[in-house]
Design a protein around this motif. Structure first.
Motif, short mmCIF file in Angstrom:
data_model
loop_
_atom_site.label_atom_id
_atom_site.label_comp_id
_atom_site.label_asym_id
_atom_site.label_seq_id
_atom_site.Cartn_x
_atom_site.Cartn_y
_atom_site.Cartn_z
N LEU A 7 0.85 -1.19 0.00
CA LEU A 7 0.00 0.00 0.00
C LEU A 7 0.88 1.25 0.00
O LEU A 7 1.76 1.40 0.86
CB LEU A 7 -0.92 0.02 1.23
N LEU A 8 0.66 2.13 -0.95
CA LEU A 8 1.43 3.36 -1.06
C LEU A 8 0.49 4.56 -0.94
O LEU A 8 -0.50 4.66 -1.65
CB LEU A 8 2.16 3.43 -2.40
N VAL A 9 0.81 5.48 -0.03
CA VAL A 9 0.11 6.76 0.07
C VAL A 9 1.09 7.84 -0.37
O VAL A 9 2.11 8.07 0.28
CB VAL A 9 -0.39 7.03 1.50
N LEU A 10 0.78 8.49 -1.49
CA LEU A 10 1.67 9.49 -2.04
C LEU A 10 1.10 10.87 -1.74
O LEU A 10 0.13 11.32 -2.35
CB LEU A 10 1.80 9.29 -3.56
N GLU A 16 5.90 12.46 -13.00
CA GLU A 16 5.57 11.05 -13.22
C GLU A 16 6.75 10.12 -12.95
O GLU A 16 6.58 9.07 -12.31
CB GLU A 16 5.02 10.86 -14.64
N PRO A 17 7.97 10.43 -13.40
CA PRO A 17 9.10 9.54 -13.07
C PRO A 17 9.33 9.44 -11.57
O PRO A 17 9.64 8.36 -11.06
CB PRO A 17 10.29 10.22 -13.77
N GLU A 18 9.17 10.56 -10.83
CA GLU A 18 9.32 10.52 -9.38
C GLU A 18 8.29 9.59 -8.76
O GLU A 18 8.61 8.77 -7.89
CB GLU A 18 9.15 11.92 -8.79
N ALA A 19 7.04 9.72 -9.19
CA ALA A 19 5.97 8.92 -8.61
C ALA A 19 6.15 7.43 -8.89
O ALA A 19 5.75 6.58 -8.08
CB ALA A 19 4.62 9.38 -9.15
N ILE A 23 -2.70 5.32 -3.24
CA ILE A 23 -3.57 6.46 -2.91
C ILE A 23 -2.74 7.73 -3.11
O ILE A 23 -1.71 7.92 -2.45
CB ILE A 23 -4.07 6.39 -1.45
N ILE A 24 -3.17 8.57 -4.03
CA ILE A 24 -2.45 9.80 -4.32
C ILE A 24 -3.25 10.98 -3.78
O ILE A 24 -4.42 11.16 -4.12
CB ILE A 24 -2.20 9.99 -5.83
N GLY A 57 -10.94 10.19 -11.87
CA GLY A 57 -10.73 8.76 -11.96
C GLY A 57 -11.77 8.02 -12.78
O GLY A 57 -11.66 6.82 -12.97
N LYS A 58 -12.81 8.71 -13.27
CA LYS A 58 -13.82 8.05 -14.09
C LYS A 58 -13.25 7.74 -15.46
O LYS A 58 -12.31 8.37 -15.91
CB LYS A 58 -15.05 8.94 -14.24
N SER A 59 -13.85 6.79 -16.13
CA SER A 59 -13.48 6.47 -17.49
C SER A 59 -14.68 6.75 -18.39
O SER A 59 -15.74 7.17 -17.91
CB SER A 59 -13.03 5.01 -17.59
N TYR A 60 -14.51 6.52 -19.68
CA TYR A 60 -15.58 6.85 -20.63
C TYR A 60 -15.88 5.67 -21.53
O TYR A 60 -15.00 4.87 -21.85
CB TYR A 60 -15.16 8.05 -21.50
#
Length: 394
Positions: free
Chosen positions: A52-55, A63-66, A78-79, A115-118
């Motif tokens: 589990l990662l909380v960022l 993005e490379p850091e994350a 969880i960001i 976070g929704k998609s289409y």
């Protein structure tokens, strides 16, 4: 002196080893480990995994850091952040131009509204029809066909249509652009998904994703199919500079101009046949026919004198507004015409109150935002018999 240095180094080595052992023991016994993104890739955490990662402050991490902590065996992320505040600090202009100034947090927000998609059912159905035809009518092996979409929800929808036991298309691979990275197929069918009045195209504006999608087909004779209509509205570009650089030309139109083979869907099922005669002749050289009959689109009895025609009322009527003049809108950047707005309101009100039409079945269109606002204000009056519902179709 040499012996003394050797002894010192030996002691120092023992201290470092003991320190590392103690440190790793503390980490192993901890339920929560806090570090920076880059620190997660340091020697202190080598060999450790974190399911589990909380960022925190995720909107400021590139993005490379994350990706550094995410690669530590993470199964759930969880960001936490605010993409409306400071972005990642990128000192290199070249890196910023390549998109490294956009955080993973912001990229995910842009990808689908929190976070929704289409999905696009019309495109998904058409993709399934094309793939089924390739397999059943043209003897293309299902395993040599790939379907790509930019959205996970559309991928799931296409899979549900294609992966039916009796369709013969179970072996067709359906995946996102990222899922097809490094892969290739004889035939690729792309579902672009996005189609809206706001001109929001989400992932499609990333040229790198487009590049991956359109380079997955490996046979020269295979058509890469993008579903759309280059005869209708182009991309909405707000920046004059961007338009001058060619960003107002869609990939679909550019491929058509380049002579990429395409398949025209030659039947329309929306408009009355008489209404579609002009666009068919003007824009499609008569190649698109109507799939509906006049009986399926019965003509209405409109609130104006009958014209010529077999039914007495043609489905297309023009009104002369008596030579009225437009005037600038409140912002000074648009236009409105009160006489035309009044006439539109009269026609709509009569259709609803005197001819039994549902407001939801009527749409009013204008080329100017100021005129849209004016007509809305007139139709929203309570005395208009529920015509305020009409604006919901704009």
């Amino acid at each position: 002196m040499t012996e003394l240095m050797k002894a010192k180094n030996a002691v120092q080595g023992s201290i470092d080893c003991l320190k590392d052992k103690i440190q790793r023991g503390i980490i192993s016994g901890s339920e929560v480990v806090c570090c920076t993104c880059i620190g997660a890739g340091g020697p202190e955490l080598k060999g450790f995994s974190f399911p589990l990662l909380v960022l925190d402050e995720g909107s400021q991490a590139s993005e490379p850091e994350a990706l550094v902590p995410i690669m530590k065996g993470t199964r759930q992320v969880i960001i936490v952040g605010d993409h409306k505040q400071l972005p990642p600090t990128v000192l290199s202009p070249k890196a910023a131009e390549q998109g490294l100034g956009v955080s993973l947090f912001e990229r995910m927000m842009e990808a689908g509204d929190s976070g929704k998609s289409y999905t696009n059912e019309g495109q998904a159905t058409l993709v399934a029809r094309i793939v089924t035809s390739l397999v059943k009518d043209h003897d293309v092996q299902p395993s040599s066909i790939g379907c790509i979409s930019f959205y996970a929800a559309q991928v799931s929808l296409i899979k549900s249509l294609l992966h039916q036991p009796n369709e013969g298309t179970m072996a067709v691979q359906v995946a996102s652009v990222d899922g097809f990275q490094g892969q290739e197929k004889d035939v690729i069918v792309i579902s672009t998904v996005r189609s809206n009045s706001g001109g929001n195209i989400g992932f499609l504006k990333d040229p790198r994703r487009l590049n991956v999608a359109i380079t997955r087909a490996k046979r020269l004779l295979v058509v890469v199919i993008i579903i759309g209509d280059h005869k209708q509205l182009p991309p909405t570009i707000q920046s004059q500079k961007a338009a001058e650089q060619g960003l107002s030309v869609s990939l679909f139109e550019r491929m058509m101009e380049a002579g990429v083979p395409s398949t025209l869907l030659g039947v329309q099922y929306r408009a009355h046949p008489l209404l579609f005669e002009f666009p068919s002749a003007r824009f499609y050289s008569g190649a698109v026919q109507s799939g509906v009959s006049p009986e399926q689109r019965p003509q209405l009895t409109p609130p104006f004198p009958p014209g010529k025609g077999a039914a007495g009322h043609p489905p297309l009527v023009f009104f002369h507004d008596g030579g009225s003049k437009e005037e600038p809108g409140d912002s000074g950047k648009s236009y409105k015409n009160k006489s035309q707005a009044t006439l539109v309101t009269h026609i709509v009100t009569s259709l609803v109150t005197n001819h039994g039409m549902q407001p939801s079945g009527i749409g009013c269109i204008s080329f100017y935002a100021a005129q849209v606002s004016l007509i809305k204000s007139m139709l929203q009056q309570p005395s208009k018999g529920g015509c305020q519902q009409v604006i919901g179709t704009w």
